[in-house]
Write a protein that holds these residues in place. Structure first.
Motif, mmCIF file in Angstrom:
data_model
loop_
_atom_site.group_PDB
_atom_site.id
_atom_site.type_symbol
_atom_site.label_atom_id
_atom_site.label_comp_id
_atom_site.label_asym_id
_atom_site.label_seq_id
_atom_site.Cartn_x
_atom_site.Cartn_y
_atom_site.Cartn_z
ATOM 1 N N HIS A 94 0.841 -1.196 0.000
ATOM 2 C CA HIS A 94 0.000 0.000 0.000
ATOM 3 C C HIS A 94 0.878 1.249 0.000
ATOM 4 O O HIS A 94 1.927 1.295 0.631
ATOM 5 N N GLY A 95 0.418 2.276 -0.718
ATOM 6 C CA GLY A 95 1.117 3.556 -0.710
ATOM 7 C C GLY A 95 2.481 3.513 -1.353
ATOM 8 O O GLY A 95 3.350 4.324 -1.041
ATOM 9 N N ARG A 96 2.685 2.576 -2.289
ATOM 10 C CA ARG A 96 4.004 2.426 -2.917
ATOM 11 C C ARG A 96 3.968 2.632 -4.427
ATOM 12 O O ARG A 96 4.962 2.400 -5.094
ATOM 13 N N GLU A 179 9.453 3.270 2.791
ATOM 14 C CA GLU A 179 8.646 4.481 2.921
ATOM 15 C C GLU A 179 7.446 4.452 1.988
ATOM 16 O O GLU A 179 7.428 3.725 0.986
ATOM 17 N N ARG A 180 6.435 5.248 2.320
ATOM 18 C CA ARG A 180 5.229 5.364 1.506
ATOM 19 C C ARG A 180 5.080 6.800 1.017
ATOM 20 O O ARG A 180 5.707 7.717 1.535
ATOM 21 N N CYS A 181 4.207 6.948 0.026
ATOM 22 C CA CYS A 181 3.844 8.289 -0.446
ATOM 23 C C CYS A 181 2.417 8.230 -0.955
ATOM 24 O O CYS A 181 2.113 7.447 -1.864
ATOM 25 N N ALA A 182 1.544 9.022 -0.377
ATOM 26 C CA ALA A 182 0.153 9.038 -0.809
ATOM 27 C C ALA A 182 0.052 9.634 -2.209
ATOM 28 O O ALA A 182 0.771 10.570 -2.563
ATOM 29 N N GLU A 238 12.713 11.957 -2.372
ATOM 30 C CA GLU A 238 14.099 12.225 -2.749
ATOM 31 C C GLU A 238 14.898 10.949 -2.972
ATOM 32 O O GLU A 238 15.685 10.852 -3.915
ATOM 33 N N GLN A 239 14.710 9.947 -2.097
ATOM 34 C CA GLN A 239 15.453 8.698 -2.239
ATOM 35 C C GLN A 239 15.086 7.996 -3.544
ATOM 36 O O GLN A 239 15.953 7.478 -4.254
ATOM 37 N N THR A 240 13.808 8.015 -3.876
ATOM 38 C CA THR A 240 13.347 7.377 -5.109
ATOM 39 C C THR A 240 13.974 8.038 -6.330
ATOM 40 O O THR A 240 14.489 7.365 -7.223
ATOM 41 N N TRP A 241 13.913 9.357 -6.365
ATOM 42 C CA TRP A 241 14.446 10.058 -7.524
ATOM 43 C C TRP A 241 15.954 9.848 -7.653
ATOM 44 O O TRP A 241 16.481 9.714 -8.761
ATOM 45 N N ALA A 242 16.658 9.783 -6.526
ATOM 46 C CA ALA A 242 18.100 9.543 -6.572
ATOM 47 C C ALA A 242 18.404 8.170 -7.169
ATOM 48 O O ALA A 242 19.330 8.020 -7.973
ATOM 49 N N VAL A 243 17.607 7.159 -6.801
ATOM 50 C CA VAL A 243 17.810 5.813 -7.346
ATOM 51 C C VAL A 243 17.495 5.791 -8.840
ATOM 52 O O VAL A 243 18.221 5.187 -9.634
ATOM 53 N N VAL A 244 16.397 6.453 -9.254
ATOM 54 C CA VAL A 244 16.050 6.513 -10.669
ATOM 55 C C VAL A 244 17.187 7.145 -11.472
ATOM 56 O O VAL A 244 17.593 6.626 -12.523
ATOM 57 N N GLU A 245 17.711 8.257 -10.987
ATOM 58 C CA GLU A 245 18.776 8.946 -11.729
ATOM 59 C C GLU A 245 20.032 8.093 -11.834
ATOM 60 O O GLU A 245 20.678 8.046 -12.883
ATOM 61 N N ALA A 259 2.559 6.755 -8.789
ATOM 62 C CA ALA A 259 2.819 7.951 -7.993
ATOM 63 C C ALA A 259 3.978 7.762 -7.024
ATOM 64 O O ALA A 259 4.265 8.640 -6.226
ATOM 65 N N GLY A 260 4.656 6.602 -7.108
ATOM 66 C CA GLY A 260 5.799 6.327 -6.265
ATOM 67 C C GLY A 260 5.394 5.896 -4.856
ATOM 68 O O GLY A 260 4.221 5.798 -4.543
ATOM 69 N N PRO A 261 6.411 5.651 -4.017
ATOM 70 C CA PRO A 261 7.844 5.835 -4.260
ATOM 71 C C PRO A 261 8.584 4.616 -4.797
ATOM 72 O O PRO A 261 9.810 4.612 -4.824
ATOM 73 N N SER A 262 7.863 3.554 -5.200
ATOM 74 C CA SER A 262 8.557 2.418 -5.819
ATOM 75 C C SER A 262 9.158 2.839 -7.159
ATOM 76 O O SER A 262 8.751 3.832 -7.762
#
Length: 315
Positions: A94-96, A179-182, A238-245, A259-262
């Protein structure tokens, strides 16, 4: 419309929407499923038992999303609003950004389909329309319902979707953080307008992505580039975007999942273990539970090509 059965089961896949440039339009179904059993009761009581993801967190009565979707479908066809007992075995985080809400909605709608005497009254087009009414857009609901990789859109005839003939070389991998992100948080940071050049760039990449998925998987890294939404969301993940980059710098077709953060990575089977080596280099070593020091899990579920399934069980 009368009820024709009182005990049904639905199996519905996780999904990943957007795929980079296909914002609010494209999505894929993952072979990672929730399982829901529904019993219609003679009383007005509604109870929901939840195990796995969301246990102890989600509603256990009328406000449960599966129940709300089921009620909407029964009302749509004029069927009686019977009491219900649900057993939900949840594997979708959930929320991922893996479509847990769309899975719940589709599960409820397909459960209603199997409960009523005339299931064709809730055909796929109707289910997609009702799911979009609850979800707001069909990008997750379409692959959850139909399977594979889908393109969904809304027009004068309502929401519609088509399934792409995806190349066998395409392999989805999902990196799931603790972590989650709504979704409302991720959508809330998007700007009301974007530069014309960014829109044109993303439209071109979306067209290329269709070609890459169906015919040229070697173009996936370039085809998943976009300028509409991911960078704007970086401040809330921020952690998600750093991994993507970091993954993209290493040549991987990595994007924010929904919608992330997966993070979704579209690997190629023909590359062998090259994709795994890139992930290991970026994420670092994993412990005995398969988690990295930063809390990432790596899922390799494969594509679900069939979409959600619903069956009638013995009363």
């Amino acid at each position: 419309m009368r009820l024709g059965h009182d005990h049904v089961q639905v199996r519905v896949p996780a999904t990943s929407a957007n795929l980079g440039p296909g914002f609010d339009t494209m999505g894929l179904a993952l072979a990672h499923h929730d399982l829901v059993q529904v019993r219609a009761l003679g009383s007005a009581e509604v109870t929901v038992e939840v195990s796995g993801e969301g246990a102890g967190e989600v509603a256990t009565g009328e406000d449960h999303l599966v129940v709300r979707a089921l009620r909407l479908a029964l009302e749509h066809v004029g069927a009686p609003l019977t009491g219900l007992h649900l057993t939900c075995t949840n594997h979708i985080p959930h929320g991922r950004g893996m479509g847990s809400s769309a899975a719940a909605v589709v599960a409820g709608l397909l459960a209603a389909r199997m409960l009523i005497a005339e299931p064709t009254a809730l055909d796929d087009a109707t289910v997609l329309e009702l799911a979009t009414r609850l979800e707001g857009h069909p990008d997750n609901a379409a692959p959850a319902l139909l399977g594979g990789v889908t393109i969904a859109w809304s027009g004068t005839e309502g929401p519609r979707a088509t399934v792409l003939p995806v190349h066998d070389d395409v392999v989805p991998v999902v990196l799931v953080p603790d972590e989650r992100c709504a979704t409302r948080t991720a959508r809330g940071v998007l700007p009301a307008t974007v530069p014309h050049g960014d829109a044109a760039y993303t439209a071109g990449r979306a067209a290329l992505l269709v070609h890459a998925l169906c015919h040229r998987p070697d173009l996936l890294a370039e085809a998943t580039s976009e300028r509409l939404h991911q960078r704007y969301r970086a401040p809330v993940m921020e952690q998600t975007w750093a991994v993507v980059e970091r993954l993209r710098a290493a040549g991987a077709a990595a994007v924010v999942s929904g919608a992330g953060p997966s993070v979704l990575v579209l690997e190629r089977a023909s590359d062998g273990d090259a994709g795994s080596r890139v992930l290991d280099a970026v994420l670092g070593p994993r412990d005995g539970r398969g988690r990295t020091a930063d809390g990432w899990r790596v899922l390799r579920p494969g594509l679900d090509h069939g979409g959600a399934t619903a069956t009638r069980l013995p009363s």
